[in-house]
Design an enzyme around this catalytic site. Structure first.
Site, PDB file in Angstrom:
ATOM      1  N   GLU A 369       0.214  -0.948  -0.082  1.00 50.18           N
ATOM      2  CA  GLU A 369      -0.351   0.082  -0.281  1.00 50.18           C
ATOM      3  C   GLU A 369       1.040   1.344   0.023  1.00 50.18           C
ATOM      4  O   GLU A 369       0.382   2.330  -0.792  1.00 50.18           O
ATOM      5  CB  GLU A 369      -0.559  -0.385   0.990  1.00 50.18           C
ATOM      6  N   HIS A 496     -12.581  -7.037  -5.999  1.00 55.70           N
ATOM      7  CA  HIS A 496     -12.314  -6.393  -7.368  1.00 55.70           C
ATOM      8  C   HIS A 496     -13.449  -7.083  -8.347  1.00 55.70           C
ATOM      9  O   HIS A 496     -13.733  -5.870  -9.032  1.00 55.70           O
ATOM     10  CB  HIS A 496     -10.976  -7.185  -8.278  1.00 55.70           C
TER      11      HIS A 496
HETATM   12  O1  X8Z Z   1      -5.873  -5.846  -3.382  1.00 58.70           O
HETATM   13  C1  X8Z Z   1      -5.057  -6.039  -3.739  1.00 58.70           C
HETATM   14  C2  X8Z Z   1      -4.121  -5.188  -2.608  1.00 58.70           C
HETATM   15  C3  X8Z Z   1      -4.768  -3.454  -2.666  1.00 58.70           C
HETATM   16  S1  X8Z Z   1      -4.407  -2.702  -3.866  1.00 58.70           S
HETATM   17  C4  X8Z Z   1      -3.735  -5.209  -1.047  1.00 58.70           C
HETATM   18  N1  X8Z Z   1      -3.870  -7.264  -3.885  1.00 58.70           N
HETATM   19  C5  X8Z Z   1      -4.486  -7.837  -4.496  1.00 58.70           C
HETATM   20  C6  X8Z Z   1      -5.491  -8.757  -3.754  1.00 58.70           C
HETATM   21  O2  X8Z Z   1      -5.880  -8.915  -2.912  1.00 58.70           O
HETATM   22  O3  X8Z Z   1      -6.819  -9.810  -4.452  1.00 58.70           O
HETATM   23  C7  X8Z Z   1      -2.932  -7.434  -3.830  1.00 58.70           C
HETATM   24  C8  X8Z Z   1      -2.883  -8.728  -4.512  1.00 58.70           C
HETATM   25  C9  X8Z Z   1      -4.461  -8.913  -4.827  1.00 58.70           C
HETATM   26 ZN    ZN Z   2      -2.588  -2.178  -5.088  1.00 53.57          ZN
END
Ligand code: X8Z
Ligand code: ZN
Length: 597
Positions: A369, A496
């Site tokens: 982060e 996401h």
């Molecule tokens: O979403 C994230 C970060 C925030 S940009 C914590 N990541 C992905 C996830 O958690 O799915 C980092 C690794 C992959």
């Molecule tokens: Zn990130």
């Protein structure tokens, strides 16, 4: 009047009218873009503030206010993209032309021009994000677990019944999102088409300084480069899990049940390291234990992260970062706990929002982060249109590059570790690292393979879930713990998807961060095995890193990449070199085992 005369008059009138609407000039385009940048920047700041409050205090009101602010921003973006069409075909200086092409891909949720449809889209988007944030599974009437708790228990428990129960419980958050999600797809596709794209997926793929089709080929090329490494890891882990849970639960030649990998999405498997049968303490240390032994709290862990960046020559984070960030989960309200980094005012109001637990993977996420925040600050003096990562994979890779440099040597230097483990510890350490960096690769391909096909219409709403599991099986070699159906909507159980954040960025980041790391190690004068390199305190490395970061998105990404690495291509040889000793070891361990599923 004779007909000929009338026609002649009409002929002349056409030019007179055309004259009255003169062709736009470069100066017009400059003016238009300056106004667009200032308008988008102002509305962006408003949307950031509303979004921050919504994700920190989820209520019906904050969701509505955030959706409104987002709608204003989306409306302005859509309108500007439409107006910008009048400059099509105008020969512009390259910097200005780049701004115009970036404007076209400035939104990940393109909206229709029709205000009612646009409103519907932004409301759906905000409600899906909020539903994810509020998601809970009550395994007993008085025990309701949010995703932070579920991640923790799934990381620690090795009881297959409990793991299955939690997996099923969490995946229930997806089902109610299904209808809204398919409507979201329709609406955003309409928006994308009005902007001249085939669909929303094509718009997403257009953000990489190359034609969208070529980008899909790039992802496939890189995936094929790393696939053998993934297969070796999958084979090894499956054999160990089959030993532990029995062949009935884990068929030694089939996909791995997704609930047994230490994480609700089977995306990172680091938590199951202790069950892989290596001698206890073989890796020489346990970072979670070291953090706990120091009585570190969440803020203390973030301080360590900041110190690494400072050691490279970056200025400390502003005082407001410490005052305004969210570091721990509040007890009394719903928040979106999924970690994120924010640049509220495009200047120096930087923040992170995280529900930090004192454990190794959170230590890594903190560095991740902070990477976003330091990148944001490095490019803050660029024009608004260039205040972004060279591509979104770069943004995700910065902090991970720093996290790769958290080696035993580094931990010793900062006083967390007493003794550097012997070279025999390299394999266990690399295995642990691979459980996150290698395991995540096919997952990071799957999420958008699914969405690209959903947006293009190749996957229809009636087959959302089946297609999701077909892809997960194909790429990751995992399967759901129980039969799933179209009454479920398992993609919605991932942040996401609910929050509409593109995911290929993490795949690219996983490749790029090893390229960045290799380059910084070289800059720091390091010559030993790649996996033991740290560039902590190297001002030379920091300066070189900053030279790439401060470019933001002002240049096509190959140029940014070249500034740091001397290479213009995304290249998986860095991650393959890093894990080469492990790959050799895995191949030996896997002798006689079936590879694949
Ligand atoms: O979403 C994230 C970060 C925030 S940009 C914590 N990541 C992905 C996830 O958690 O799915 C980092 C690794 C992959
Ligand atoms: Zn990130």
């Amino acid at each position: 009047m004779r007909l000929v005369a009338v026609l002649a008059l009409l002929f002349i009138a056409q030019f007179v009218l055309a004259e009255s609407k003169p062709k736009p000039t470069v100066a017009d385009a400059e003016r238009f873009m300056a106004e667009a940048e200032s308008r988008l920047s102002d509305l962006g700041v408003k949307a950031n503030r509303a979004g921050w409050i919504q994700e920190n205090f989820i209520t019906d009101d904050t969701v509505a206010l955030s959706a409104e602010a987002q709608e204003e921003l989306t409306a302005a973006t859509t309108e500007l993209i439409e107006q910008a069409k009048r400059f099509d075909g105008l020969k512009m200086p390259p910097v200005l032309a780049r701004k115009f092409s970036l404007l076209r891909v400035a939104t990940t949720a393109p909206a229709p021009k029709d205000p009612a449809l646009r409103r519907e889209l932004t409301q759906i988007a905000a409600s899906l994000d909020a539903d994810y944030g509020k998601g809970k599974y009550c395994r007993k009437p008085d025990e309701c677990l949010d995703i932070t708790a579920i991640e923790r228990i799934m990381g620690e428990s090795r009881d297959p019944a409990e793991l299955q129960d939690l997996w099923l419980g969490w995946h229930k958050v997806g089902a109610p999102m299904r209808q809204r999600y398919s409507r979201f797809v329709e609406l955003s596709n309409q928006g994308a088409r009005e902007m001249g794209f085939a669909d929303t997926g094509a718009l997403w793929r257009a953000g990489y300084d190359m034609p969208p089709e070529q980008f899909s080929e790039e992802v496939e090329r890189l995936w094929q480069q790393v696939r053998p490494l993934y297969l070796a890891l999958h084979t090894y882990v499956r054999a160990k899990l089959a030993q532990k849970y029995g062949a009935r639960l884990v068929p030694p030649d089939g996909p791995i049940p997704a609930h047994l990998l230490g994480n609700p999405w089977a995306q990172e498997w680091g938590n199951i390291f202790p069950t892989l049968g290596l001698p206890e303490k073989s890796s020489g240390y346990d970072l979670t234990a070291l953090l706990k032994a120091r009585n570190l709290d969440a803020k203390g862990m973030v301080r360590y992260g900041e110190n690494f960046y400072k050691s490279l020559g970056f200025a400390p984070l502003p005082e407001t970062f410490w005052q305004r960030s969210l570091f721990t989960k509040p007890a009394d309200r719903d928040v979106v706990c999924h970690a994120s980094a924010w640049d509220i005012d495009n200047k120096d109001d930087l923040r992170i929002k995280m529900c930090i637990q004192v454990r190794d993977i959170d230590f890594v996420t903190i560095h991740h982060e902070l990477g976003h925040n330091f990148y944001q600050r490095a490019y803050k003096d660029q024009p608004f249109m260039f205040q972004s990562g060279a591509n979104d994979g770069f943004h995700e890779a910065i902090g991970d590059t720093i996290a790769l440099a958290i080696t035993p040597q580094y931990l010793k230097e900062i006083g967390l570790l007493d003794k550097i483990p012997p070279p025999e510890s390299d394999i266990p350490l690399l295995l642990k690292e691979a459980l996150s960096k290698v395991a995540v690769l096919p997952w990071a391909v799957v999420v958008d393979q699914w969405r690209w096909k959903v947006f293009s219409g190749e996957i229809k709403p009636a087959e959302y879930n089946r297609a999701w599991w077909d892809l997960r099986r194909k790429y990751q070699g995992v399967m759901p713990p129980v039969e799933r159906s179209e009454a479920d909507f398992d993609p919605g159980a991932k942040y996401h998807v609910a929050a509409n954040v593109p995911y290929t960025r993490y795949f690219l980041a996983d490749i790029l961060e090893f390229q960045f790391y290799r380059a910084l190690c070289k800059e720091a004068g390091y010559t030993g095995p790649l996996n033991r390199c740290t560039f902590f305190r190297s001002k030379a490395a920091g300066e070189k890193f900053n030279r790439m970061l401060e470019l933001g998105q002002s240049k096509p990404w190959p140029e940014a990449l070249e500034t740091l690495t001397g290479q213009r291509e995304m290249d998986a040889t860095a991650i393959l070199d890093y894990f080469a000793p492990l790959k050799k070891w895995l191949d030996e361990q896997n002798k006689g085992q079936k590879v694949g599923w």
